[in-house]
Scaffold this active site. Sequence first.
Site, mmCIF file in Angstrom:
data_model
loop_
_atom_site.group_PDB
_atom_site.id
_atom_site.type_symbol
_atom_site.label_atom_id
_atom_site.label_comp_id
_atom_site.label_asym_id
_atom_site.label_seq_id
_atom_site.Cartn_x
_atom_site.Cartn_y
_atom_site.Cartn_z
ATOM 1 N N ASP A 480 0.795 -1.239 0.000
ATOM 2 C CA ASP A 480 0.000 0.000 0.000
ATOM 3 C C ASP A 480 0.822 1.280 0.000
ATOM 4 O OD1 ASP A 480 -2.471 -1.125 -0.015
ATOM 5 O OD2 ASP A 480 -2.745 -1.060 2.151
HETATM 6 O O1 CEZ Z 1 -2.276 -2.479 5.653
HETATM 7 C C1 CEZ Z 1 -2.046 -3.651 4.869
HETATM 8 C C2 CEZ Z 1 -3.164 -3.822 3.877
HETATM 9 O O2 CEZ Z 1 -4.368 -4.055 4.593
HETATM 10 O O3 CEZ Z 1 -0.821 -3.537 4.190
HETATM 11 C C3 CEZ Z 1 -0.490 -4.569 3.281
HETATM 12 C C4 CEZ Z 1 -1.549 -4.691 2.217
HETATM 13 O O4 CEZ Z 1 -1.263 -5.721 1.308
HETATM 14 C C5 CEZ Z 1 -2.885 -4.935 2.884
HETATM 15 O O5 CEZ Z 1 -3.878 -4.994 1.902
HETATM 16 C C6 CEZ Z 1 0.862 -4.264 2.698
HETATM 17 O O6 CEZ Z 1 0.965 -2.950 2.310
HETATM 18 O O7 CEZ Z 1 0.279 2.211 5.353
HETATM 19 C C7 CEZ Z 1 -0.706 1.633 4.979
HETATM 20 O O8 CEZ Z 1 -1.658 2.233 4.502
HETATM 21 C C8 CEZ Z 1 -0.722 0.119 5.075
HETATM 22 O O9 CEZ Z 1 -1.617 -0.351 4.136
HETATM 23 C C9 CEZ Z 1 -1.103 -0.417 6.395
HETATM 24 O O10 CEZ Z 1 -2.244 0.201 6.882
HETATM 25 C C10 CEZ Z 1 -1.208 -1.933 6.426
HETATM 26 C C11 CEZ Z 1 -1.178 -2.282 7.851
HETATM 27 O O11 CEZ Z 1 -0.175 -3.114 8.125
HETATM 28 C C12 CEZ Z 1 -2.501 -2.555 8.482
HETATM 29 O O12 CEZ Z 1 -2.647 -3.781 9.045
#
Ligand code: CEZ
Length: 803
Positions: A480
């Site tokens: 993300d």
């Molecule tokens: O969220 C996860 C996402 O829910 O991060 C993963 C992604 O594949 C998942 O779908 C890897 O990026 O900074 C952010 O916005 C991140 O996206 C985080 O919020 C992340 C966290 O670890 C939440 O559990």
Amino acid sequence: MSNEPLATSYHKNKRVILTSPITMKKAGGFLWNSKMMIQMNCRGYATSQFMQPEPAKYSHAPNMEAKTFMQPEQDYYAHHPGRFFYIKDEDSGEIFSAPFEPVRRPLDRYEFSVGSSDISWRIESLGIEVELLLTLACDEAIELWQLRINNRSKRLRNISIYPYFTIGHMSWMNQSATFDPSLNALVAKSISPYQKVDQYLKQQNFNDQTFLLSDTAPYAWTSTQESFEGEGGLHCPTAISAAQLPGASANYEAIVAVMQFRLKLKPENEEQHSYKFLFGPAQNRDEISNIKLRYLSDPKAFDIAAQDYSNYIDKGKGCLRIHTPDREFDNFVNQWLPRQMFYHGDVNRLSTDPQTRNYLQDNMGMCYIKPATTRAAFLTTLSQQSRNGAIPDGILLHPDAELKYINQVPHTDHAVWLPICLAAYLNEHNDLALLDEYIPFADSEGKQTVLEHINLAMDYLLKARDQRGLSFIEQGDWCDPMNMVGYKGKGVSAWLSLATAYALNCWADICDDHAATYGGTLRQKNHRDSAKEINQAVNQHLWQGDWYGRGITDNNVIFGTAQDEEGSIYLNPQSWAMLSGAADTNQINSILRHVDDRLATPYGVMMLAPSYTSMREDIGRITQKYPGTAENGSVYNHAAIFYAFSLYEIGDKDRAFEVIRHMLPDGDTAVRRGQLAVYIPNYYRGAYLQFPQSAGRSSQLFNTGTVSWLYRCLIEGLCGLKGNKGDLVVKPQLPSEWPSIKVSREFQGAMFHVTISQHLERESTELIVDGLLLSDNRIRHIETGKNYTVIVKTPKQSSRHSC
Ligand code: CEZ
């Protein structure tokens, strides 16, 4: 062996028990139902929320909080929301609090115990024993609390008990509280803040009240933070020093729910006293009165509710039970792993717009628990697809839901999860008919089959590539916060390219199976050719001699290479190159060597290293996360499980198990991790060489895509009991130090009781089913309802790729 002190937790009768409130201050457990979740900390702090339909709070901090989700490594402070019980000896004036906070008086005994459907404590101080039990209502947002108190001393005790439940700052517009004797409840009222008329129309029926209901009429109560705490502070609240709580109503003040019960306790456990409390949000008085009637008028109602809730949690049983030489691992796999998977899949992490990739992977996990849910999730996802093949960033699960937060940022990977997760579902259930279901699109009339929907999704992915054949990343892929690699429209992702190739191969296999049963389309060959082409492009542009780079930025700079001082190696492209077939044997050996050298830690495999210490504007937000946390080089378990899965794919069973085993706290690392083995966390701190003193700390977040993949790894990899077209293909991959394991595996409505053993003298695997030796490793013609006894003998050899 590390120098960590021994952990103070152990597993007994399906519970994990912690015997000190000090060694792992943040450790806790979580409970949920479809309307709420609570993360309950061993010292009494709580993070809870309910759905209306978006997540909302009913127990706040006493100051104005930012609206947040669960926070990683959440620190708890004295006024943090929580559920506490003060106990006062009215003769001596001494006080202590259960479970530990806020008084923090050293206890003579402390036991925090997490079960599948309840959380409990047994503590002792001043000769008084307090037992606390928390469970939830089955399908409403209500905490059910029970307190039992015993006098273990030899004299008559004269005590007061004060439940102190935080309600806090509810709203800057309107908040108040008082005791309602007709309900026997302390009720706090508020108006959720808003500014626009349309918000008023939406919010007017919100559950803006919080209640603490008791089964016993209190001797006294109070409801303002100030009247309770006074100058004594939370360690020694002024109101508790007095004989009686002051009965202060809250009129636009920070709110607490405190009651006082006076009690005389006969010596030496002669009699036991118990109290019941209900805590939660409500819309109005009628609702609270109704709750009171349902839960407090019948003395058995609590037990019945607890049983109902436990029945709900029990629905989350998986299809695998293992008995291995590693009992701690068995406990986790047989109880806690399916539970965590069920949480993800049944309530979708309590989100109304889960990220599409999370939704699909979480539902992949449900195929081992409740396959109808997985099936429905594919249909829901594809009915939100656009006619041009694009899959949205999030899936809307409620009529009022909208794409929020991260779902407003364009990510490019969502389609790849369709065939990848579908493959797991089909392996288990052979439901190829799903592909022939007709379903609509989000943006146009007419329906198409699931098969055509996924073909469109694959075409969309293939189009979203540059002239080199590499996949554009836009503002993120699986990762993300990798939001600036391609925001100008040029940057590409090695991971997404490889994941696309892997997805295309998975899809071609599925189409082959479908064609074999129903007659076929001719596109499989194209899919496989495209996959090959992508693998070649990645090898040509992103293989760096020793490992794969992570991507190429908008300015045509390759990153994730030995030339980078930070972020020089990323785990994901290495794992997925093994899955997609891009990496040949030499490349695999090189990858494994460098992952071992640069990413492995005693707490698991880091997702990248070294962690970034300052912003790289051509990579993005990930580089600004604190080094060693989350995607910036933690042991990010979701990435680690992809690695384990790819290791099983290439047959490196020892490395694979090592990666998996590191996901759980064990005797040596439990205290450092600070977490109980009741869930796998989102991450453990990484940056192992940069910040060794904090490496290994758990994020304490129980939302993670890891769990469904772990289950898949255990079924298809470690136990090697993988479904294929309705048959069971047997190919175990036990770690070489295990002589044997026993497995019960449900598949196609039949039960397989399997013993797997490893033998030095064997050269090939032998498979005996109900006394008959099979000629290959495939169990065919499986009969629903039947019990099979399976004996598997495999050659014992180390699988470790030499590198
Ligand atoms: O969220 C996860 C996402 O829910 O991060 C993963 C992604 O594949 C998942 O779908 C890897 O990026 O900074 C952010 O916005 C991140 O996206 C985080 O919020 C992340 C966290 O670890 C939440 O559990």
